[in-house]
Design a protein around this motif. Structure first.
Motif, PDB file in Angstrom:
ATOM      1  N   ILE A 199       0.850  -1.197   0.000  1.00 28.13           N
ATOM      2  CA  ILE A 199       0.000   0.000   0.000  1.00 28.13           C
ATOM      3  C   ILE A 199       0.884   1.245   0.000  1.00 28.13           C
ATOM      4  O   ILE A 199       1.766   1.399   0.841  1.00 28.13           O
ATOM      5  CB  ILE A 199      -0.939  -0.008   1.217  1.00 28.13           C
ATOM      6  CG1 ILE A 199      -1.948  -1.171   1.083  1.00 28.13           C
ATOM      7  CG2 ILE A 199      -1.667   1.320   1.351  1.00 28.13           C
ATOM      8  CD1 ILE A 199      -2.812  -1.369   2.308  1.00 28.13           C
ATOM      9  N   ALA A 200       0.647   2.122  -0.977  1.00 28.81           N
ATOM     10  CA  ALA A 200       1.455   3.341  -1.091  1.00 28.81           C
ATOM     11  C   ALA A 200       0.855   4.491  -0.290  1.00 28.81           C
ATOM     12  O   ALA A 200       1.582   5.324   0.259  1.00 28.81           O
ATOM     13  CB  ALA A 200       1.589   3.744  -2.567  1.00 28.81           C
ATOM     14  N   SER A 201      -0.470   4.550  -0.221  1.00 24.09           N
ATOM     15  CA  SER A 201      -1.136   5.627   0.515  1.00 24.09           C
ATOM     16  C   SER A 201      -2.532   5.172   0.888  1.00 24.09           C
ATOM     17  O   SER A 201      -3.098   4.270   0.266  1.00 24.09           O
ATOM     18  CB  SER A 201      -1.210   6.909  -0.326  1.00 24.09           C
ATOM     19  OG  SER A 201      -1.995   6.683  -1.492  1.00 24.09           O
ATOM     20  N   ALA A 202      -3.084   5.779   1.913  1.00 21.19           N
ATOM     21  CA  ALA A 202      -4.443   5.440   2.339  1.00 21.19           C
ATOM     22  C   ALA A 202      -5.121   6.667   2.924  1.00 21.19           C
ATOM     23  O   ALA A 202      -4.535   7.391   3.734  1.00 21.19           O
ATOM     24  CB  ALA A 202      -4.413   4.322   3.367  1.00 21.19           C
ATOM     25  N   GLU A 203      -6.344   6.906   2.474  1.00 15.69           N
ATOM     26  CA  GLU A 203      -7.157   7.987   3.026  1.00 15.69           C
ATOM     27  C   GLU A 203      -8.452   7.373   3.543  1.00 15.69           C
ATOM     28  O   GLU A 203      -9.177   6.707   2.791  1.00 15.69           O
ATOM     29  CB  GLU A 203      -7.471   9.036   1.960  1.00 15.69           C
ATOM     30  CG  GLU A 203      -8.301  10.193   2.496  1.00 15.69           C
ATOM     31  CD  GLU A 203      -8.663  11.203   1.417  1.00 15.69           C
ATOM     32  OE1 GLU A 203      -9.388  12.167   1.740  1.00 15.69           O
ATOM     33  OE2 GLU A 203      -8.228  11.020   0.262  1.00 15.69           O
ATOM     34  N   PHE A 204      -8.722   7.581   4.811  1.00 12.23           N
ATOM     35  CA  PHE A 204      -9.911   7.018   5.442  1.00 12.23           C
ATOM     36  C   PHE A 204     -11.075   7.989   5.235  1.00 12.23           C
ATOM     37  O   PHE A 204     -11.107   9.065   5.829  1.00 12.23           O
ATOM     38  CB  PHE A 204      -9.663   6.754   6.922  1.00 12.23           C
ATOM     39  CG  PHE A 204      -8.670   5.647   7.165  1.00 12.23           C
ATOM     40  CD1 PHE A 204      -9.101   4.350   7.400  1.00 12.23           C
ATOM     41  CD2 PHE A 204      -7.304   5.899   7.146  1.00 12.23           C
ATOM     42  CE1 PHE A 204      -8.196   3.323   7.618  1.00 12.23           C
ATOM     43  CE2 PHE A 204      -6.385   4.875   7.361  1.00 12.23           C
ATOM     44  CZ  PHE A 204      -6.832   3.586   7.596  1.00 12.23           C
ATOM     45  N   LEU A 205     -12.003   7.592   4.370  1.00 11.69           N
ATOM     46  CA  LEU A 205     -13.108   8.459   3.992  1.00 11.69           C
ATOM     47  C   LEU A 205     -14.255   8.358   4.995  1.00 11.69           C
ATOM     48  O   LEU A 205     -14.441   7.321   5.628  1.00 11.69           O
ATOM     49  CB  LEU A 205     -13.613   8.093   2.595  1.00 11.69           C
ATOM     50  CG  LEU A 205     -12.542   8.043   1.493  1.00 11.69           C
ATOM     51  CD1 LEU A 205     -13.171   7.604   0.175  1.00 11.69           C
ATOM     52  CD2 LEU A 205     -11.854   9.397   1.337  1.00 11.69           C
ATOM     53  N   GLU A 206     -15.032   9.417   5.122  1.00 15.36           N
ATOM     54  CA  GLU A 206     -16.192   9.412   6.007  1.00 15.36           C
ATOM     55  C   GLU A 206     -17.434   8.850   5.320  1.00 15.36           C
ATOM     56  O   GLU A 206     -18.440   8.598   5.979  1.00 15.36           O
ATOM     57  CB  GLU A 206     -16.472  10.821   6.517  1.00 15.36           C
ATOM     58  CG  GLU A 206     -15.421  11.360   7.481  1.00 15.36           C
ATOM     59  CD  GLU A 206     -15.311  10.507   8.746  1.00 15.36           C
ATOM     60  OE1 GLU A 206     -16.339   9.950   9.187  1.00 15.36           O
ATOM     61  OE2 GLU A 206     -14.193  10.387   9.277  1.00 15.36           O
ATOM     62  N   GLU A 207     -17.362   8.641   4.018  1.00 16.55           N
ATOM     63  CA  GLU A 207     -18.503   8.133   3.256  1.00 16.55           C
ATOM     64  C   GLU A 207     -18.737   6.653   3.559  1.00 16.55           C
ATOM     65  O   GLU A 207     -17.811   5.849   3.499  1.00 16.55           O
ATOM     66  CB  GLU A 207     -18.271   8.313   1.754  1.00 16.55           C
ATOM     67  CG  GLU A 207     -19.421   7.845   0.885  1.00 16.55           C
ATOM     68  CD  GLU A 207     -19.131   7.974  -0.595  1.00 16.55           C
ATOM     69  OE1 GLU A 207     -19.993   7.579  -1.399  1.00 16.55           O
ATOM     70  OE2 GLU A 207     -18.025   8.440  -0.951  1.00 16.55           O
ATOM     71  N   ARG A 208     -19.962   6.298   3.860  1.00 14.23           N
ATOM     72  CA  ARG A 208     -20.308   4.904   4.111  1.00 14.23           C
ATOM     73  C   ARG A 208     -20.647   4.217   2.796  1.00 14.23           C
ATOM     74  O   ARG A 208     -21.227   4.822   1.905  1.00 14.23           O
ATOM     75  CB  ARG A 208     -21.502   4.800   5.070  1.00 14.23           C
ATOM     76  CG  ARG A 208     -21.213   5.340   6.463  1.00 14.23           C
ATOM     77  CD  ARG A 208     -22.437   5.194   7.358  1.00 14.23           C
ATOM     78  NE  ARG A 208     -22.191   5.747   8.671  1.00 14.23           N
ATOM     79  CZ  ARG A 208     -21.632   5.082   9.675  1.00 14.23           C
ATOM     80  NH1 ARG A 208     -21.276   3.821   9.492  1.00 14.23           N
ATOM     81  NH2 ARG A 208     -21.440   5.656  10.844  1.00 14.23           N
ATOM     82  N   TYR A 209     -20.293   2.940   2.693  1.00 15.07           N
ATOM     83  CA  TYR A 209     -20.717   2.214   1.495  1.00 15.07           C
ATOM     84  C   TYR A 209     -22.147   1.705   1.693  1.00 15.07           C
ATOM     85  O   TYR A 209     -22.637   1.605   2.824  1.00 15.07           O
ATOM     86  CB  TYR A 209     -19.739   1.105   1.110  1.00 15.07           C
ATOM     87  CG  TYR A 209     -19.262   0.150   2.178  1.00 15.07           C
ATOM     88  CD1 TYR A 209     -20.058  -0.904   2.615  1.00 15.07           C
ATOM     89  CD2 TYR A 209     -17.973   0.258   2.709  1.00 15.07           C
ATOM     90  CE1 TYR A 209     -19.599  -1.810   3.559  1.00 15.07           C
ATOM     91  CE2 TYR A 209     -17.509  -0.647   3.653  1.00 15.07           C
ATOM     92  CZ  TYR A 209     -18.322  -1.682   4.074  1.00 15.07           C
ATOM     93  OH  TYR A 209     -17.862  -2.586   5.007  1.00 15.07           O
ATOM     94  N   PRO A 210     -22.844   1.402   0.589  1.00 17.41           N
ATOM     95  CA  PRO A 210     -24.299   1.192   0.664  1.00 17.41           C
ATOM     96  C   PRO A 210     -24.764  -0.110   1.307  1.00 17.41           C
ATOM     97  O   PRO A 210     -25.949  -0.250   1.592  1.00 17.41           O
ATOM     98  CB  PRO A 210     -24.732   1.248  -0.811  1.00 17.41           C
ATOM     99  CG  PRO A 210     -23.516   0.884  -1.578  1.00 17.41           C
ATOM    100  CD  PRO A 210     -22.364   1.426  -0.800  1.00 17.41           C
ATOM    101  N   GLU A 211     -23.886  -1.057   1.537  1.00 15.75           N
ATOM    102  CA  GLU A 211     -24.291  -2.321   2.133  1.00 15.75           C
ATOM    103  C   GLU A 211     -23.793  -2.429   3.563  1.00 15.75           C
ATOM    104  O   GLU A 211     -22.774  -1.830   3.929  1.00 15.75           O
ATOM    105  CB  GLU A 211     -23.759  -3.504   1.321  1.00 15.75           C
ATOM    106  CG  GLU A 211     -24.334  -3.607  -0.075  1.00 15.75           C
ATOM    107  CD  GLU A 211     -24.017  -4.953  -0.701  1.00 15.75           C
ATOM    108  OE1 GLU A 211     -24.342  -5.988  -0.083  1.00 15.75           O
ATOM    109  OE2 GLU A 211     -23.445  -4.972  -1.798  1.00 15.75           O
TER     110      GLU A 211
END
Length: 227
Positions: A199-211
């Motif tokens: 893994i080169a980079s990771a951004e933890f998003l606040e968006e929830r996935y639909p399931e």
């Protein structure tokens, strides 16, 4: 087996099952008769253990019922200690600390005669290989899995080709020397496994996935069985 031990084992069998169990299935595991199981089920219900069901259809243990930790058997303590030692030597730092704490708590709550089963079990795990370096915070990944949130990932495959992905994380796989993040990949429209050391980079998003995470995880397990 003493009747009291058998009653305890029936509760354990029902507790670990997600589906109704027939008296025949329970009797087969405990090596006794269906008539004995029917009698024991009636005894447990009479003691207000929340068992629901009937003969021929099966029985389930309703939620909200628990037993004190000191009711753990020697084999259950050893199984927990063995698993905790595996995690202690192969898990990410947060899980490794938690595994060490679990062993200490087991030793503190079990009767003195069973303490060595937790602290010095006769079952052992093999020596752990030197793990590769995680390029992502796995403790935070687990938190995002529980919350059903997306992760934006920069990733390099084994040929060094770089891609940017939006992932719906579902699980973390722990192996002897590498760890994998398993997720639904929006780019590939399918489940993919990503080595954490690539893994080169990771951004933890606040968006929830639909399931819901549990539903998505069930879909992933189904694809593994089909393949």
């Amino acid at each position: 087996m003493r009747p009291s031990d058998r009653l305890f084992q029936i509760i354990q069998i029902l507790r670990r099952s997600r589906r109704p169990l027939t008296a025949e299935a329970i009797a087969s595991e405990l090596e006794t008769s269906k008539r004995t199981i029917y009698r024991d089920i009636s005894t447990l219900i009479g003691q207000r253990v929340p068992i629901r069901g009937e003969a021929g259809l099966g029985y389930v243990l309703e939620g909200g019922f628990d037993l004190p930790p000191l009711m753990l058997t020697s084999d259950e303590i050893e199984a927990a200690a063995l698993g905790a030692r595996w995690v202690q030597s192969r898990g990410d730092p947060a899980l490794s600390r938690a595994a060490a704490d679990l062993i200490a708590k087991l030793a503190a709550i079990v009767p003195e005669k069973l303490r060595d089963v937790a602290l010095d079990p006769v079952s052992r795990t093999g020596p752990a290989w030197e793990p590769t370096e995680d390029r992502i915070d796995l403790a935070r990944v687990r938190g995002w899995i529980h919350e059903g949130k997306k992760i934006s990932l920069g990733y390099s495959d084994e040929q060094g080709r770089a891609t940017q992905r939006i992932l719906w994380p579902v699980a973390v796989g722990y192996f002897d020397s590498v760890r994998h993040l398993i997720a639904w990949c929006e780019l590939r429209r399918d489940f993919r496994s990503f080595r954490t050391d690539r893994i080169a980079s990771a951004e933890f998003l606040e968006e929830r996935y639909p399931e819901r995470p549990s539903v998505l995880r069930a879909r992933w397990r189904k694809t593994i069985k089909e393949n």
